[in-house]
Design an enzyme around this catalytic site. Structure first.
Site, PDB file in Angstrom:
ATOM      1  N   LYS A 252       0.848  -1.202   0.000  1.00 42.18           N
ATOM      2  CA  LYS A 252       0.000   0.000   0.000  1.00 42.18           C
ATOM      3  C   LYS A 252       0.881   1.249   0.000  1.00 42.18           C
ATOM      4  CE  LYS A 252      -3.756   2.184   2.652  1.00 42.18           C
ATOM      5  NZ  LYS A 252      -4.539   2.132   3.904  1.00 42.18           N
TER       6      LYS A 252
ATOM      7  N   SER B 262      -9.514   2.164   3.202  1.00 40.67           N
ATOM      8  CA  SER B 262      -8.704   2.866   2.235  1.00 40.67           C
ATOM      9  C   SER B 262      -7.712   1.986   1.488  1.00 40.67           C
ATOM     10  CB  SER B 262      -7.928   3.970   2.950  1.00 40.67           C
ATOM     11  OG  SER B 262      -7.061   3.401   3.920  1.00 40.67           O
TER      12      SER B 262
ATOM     13  N   SER C 129      -9.567  -0.093   7.436  1.00 37.76           N
ATOM     14  CA  SER C 129      -9.049  -0.043   6.071  1.00 37.76           C
ATOM     15  C   SER C 129      -8.400  -1.315   5.537  1.00 37.76           C
ATOM     16  CB  SER C 129      -8.047   1.099   5.934  1.00 37.76           C
ATOM     17  OG  SER C 129      -8.745   2.293   5.777  1.00 37.76           O
TER      18      SER C 129
HETATM   19  N1  GLN Z   1     -12.821   4.805   6.819  1.00 37.93           N
HETATM   20  C1  GLN Z   1     -12.108   5.205   7.985  1.00 37.93           C
HETATM   21  C2  GLN Z   1     -11.639   6.620   7.813  1.00 37.93           C
HETATM   22  O1  GLN Z   1     -11.926   7.190   6.830  1.00 37.93           O
HETATM   23  C3  GLN Z   1     -10.967   4.277   8.252  1.00 37.93           C
HETATM   24  C4  GLN Z   1      -9.838   4.440   7.318  1.00 37.93           C
HETATM   25  C5  GLN Z   1      -8.642   3.623   7.706  1.00 37.93           C
HETATM   26  O2  GLN Z   1      -8.750   2.612   8.394  1.00 37.93           O
HETATM   27  N2  GLN Z   1      -7.478   4.086   7.292  1.00 37.93           N
HETATM   28  O3  GLN Z   1     -11.000   7.174   8.657  1.00 37.93           O
END
Ligand code: GLN
Length: 496
Positions: A85, A160, A184
């Site tokens: 990632k 994400s 995420s």
């Molecule tokens: N969807 C959550 C956010 O927008 C979690 C994102 C993540 O785990 N990086 O913060």
């Protein structure tokens, strides 16, 4: 069709050792798969084909020497390609965090998790797409492009870490690293029909991970099956003095023997089976729990009474920490820079022009929540409620060994559905945020499909440092089911 890209991580390791194929052939096969499917999926931000092939040749000579002498043990993943990632630094490869503000950033060092995998012999194919600074649940917030779900190109892959999940689901990599601040890794694993682990907070070093919410961020892994996820976890976990929150706890010994779950107590939290959840998601998760029962597990109801506060608490704490972490991106310390007359002008223009809308929204929210006079009312209060959420888990784990729950209220949603409604997007996280707030580990694996042919995932949460129990249960489940072997139709189409 049994091409190299169709193999699991462990099969790939086996094939490289026996010499069924070379690392160069494996890397080439994945690069071809990427070339074929990337125009539809957009799972990567950058690719590193030349470096990958050069490293494959080095791995091949080491493998050949090892086969000849059979002596010195070789690294466990020697010659195995992987995707990373784009929030994790890999020395010499551009790292954007999905943001235009880091468009030219080439880190001179690797994240500890990456470094440990490089020592284990992996070859990095490329850096995968992500919501900007990992803020999002759909990979639509990337400053580059939107990643598509391999099961249905009109749907999001989740986020994400949507690029990593889509890449593994589409056989563009046998495994990938991701990060999980509020879901995420788990939510994209569920949306893409693969397995993924969010480890205990502090179990895997955050060094070299571009920080989002420092008290929540975890580095974890995706693969097709639980046993492969467990293998990667065992390689990246462990103390690192470069991360002050990394725990000095013995290296994990992941032991996946057997599929007998006798004696295992599984808790079903009332608060995770609520009105509004897609019927097929609930049905598949409940069926999967029955499978665990047939393997010997005992199931009982548990309560996590403060679950309803997780969403507001998270959306105070995460933006607050993000607003502090993102202060460093000012056009001075990192390229690119927007020129202006004054220093403040440089900050203002660089940040104004290069941060996306969601990132700006979070910086404003977070700065407000931390500002003098409001700190106690917002951030301080949120931290107190966070402790109650953590206590809920501790009390539940006095009664049960793990907790089984859905990952998200629905399967992968259509691209664009929540674009104009940040609150609807935040609601996607209600079942994943609590584990980050409490710091406990979560494992996701596929347990079915909905009527549209989209995968459904289940989440197992465990006590702090209880990853081995999660892996044991998930692996047992995968020995008697075959959801994890299903592949998106697009893979075969690409070969005809
Ligand atoms: N969807 C959550 C956010 O927008 C979690 C994102 C993540 O785990 N990086 O913060």
């Amino acid at each position: 069709m049994n091409t190299i890209t169709g193999l699991t991580l462990s099969q790939l390791v086996h094939g490289l050792r026996t010499g069924d194929f070379s690392s160069r052939e494996a890397v080439q096969a994945y690069l071809e798969q990427i070339e074929r499917l990337e125009p539809n999926l957009h799972a990567f931000i950058s690719l590193a084909p030349e470096q990958a092939l050069a490293q494959a040749d080095i791995a091949d000579s080491r493998l050949a020497a090892w086969r000849k002498s059979g002596e010195n043990p070789i690294p466990p993943l020697l010659g195995v390609p992987m995707a990373i990632k784009d929030v994790l630094c890999v020395a010499g490869l551009r790292c954007t965090a999905g943001s235009r503000i880091l468009e030219n950033f080439i880190p001179p060092f690797s994240a500890t998790a990456v470094e440990r995998l490089l020592e284990a012999g992996i070859i990095v194919l490329g850096k995968t797409n992500t919501d900007e600074f990992a803020m999002g649940s759909s990979t639509e917030n990337s400053g580059y492009w939107v990643t598509h779900n391999p099961w249905n190109l009109e749907r999001v892959p989740g986020g994400s870490s949507g690029g990593s999940a889509a890449a593994v689901a589409a056989d563009m990599a046998p495994a990938a690293l991701g990060s999980d601040t509020g879901g995420s890794i788990r939510q994209p694993a569920a949306f893409c029909g693969i397995s993924g682990i969010k480890p205990t907070y502090g179990r895997v070093s955050r060094y070299g991970l571009i920080a989002y919410g420092s008290s929540l961020d975890c580095v974890g892994a995706f693969a097709r099956q639980v046993s492969d996820v467990a293998l990667i976890y065992s390689l990246i976990a462990g103390h690192d003095e470069r991360d002050a929150t990394s725990m000095d706890y013995p290296k994990p010994q992941v032991n996946l023997n057997g599929k007998d779950l006798k004696g295992l107590r599984v808790g079903i939290p009332d608060e995770y089976f609520i009105a509004g959840i897609q019927a097929e998601v609930e049905a598949s998760v409940r069926e999967a729990i029955q499978v665990l029962q047939t393997l010997g597990a005992a199931v009982e109801r548990v309560s996590l009474p403060h679950t309803e506060y997780a969403l507001p608490v998270y959306y105070l704490i995460a933006p607050a920490e993000a607003s502090a972490n993102l202060a460093r991106f000012d056009g001075i310390r990192y390229e690119p820079r927007s020129e202006a007359e004054s220093m403040w002008g440089v900050f203002y223009r660089t940040r104004g022009e290069r941060f996306g809308a969601e990132v700006k929204r979070r910086i404003m929210l977070g700065t407000y929540a931390l500002s003098a006079g409001y700190y106690d009312a917002y951030y301080g209060q949120a931290q107190k409620v966070r402790t109650l959420i953590k206590t809920d888990f501790e009390q539940a784990f006095e009664k049960v060994d793990l907790i089984a729950a859905p990952v998200a209220p629905s399967t992968a949603f259509p691209i664009g559905r929540h674009s104009d409604d940040p609150l609807a997007m935040y609601l996607e996280d209600i079942f994943t945020l609590p584990a980050n707030l409490a710091g406990v580990p979560g494992l996701v694996f596929p347990v079915g499909f909905d009527a549209n042919g989209l995968p459904v995932g289940m989440q197992l949460m465990g006590p702090h440092f209880g990853e081995d129990i999660l892996f044991k249960a998930g692996h047992a489940y995968q020995q008697v089911t075959d959801w994890h072997q299903r592949k998106p139709p697009l893979i075969d189409k690409a070969f005809t």
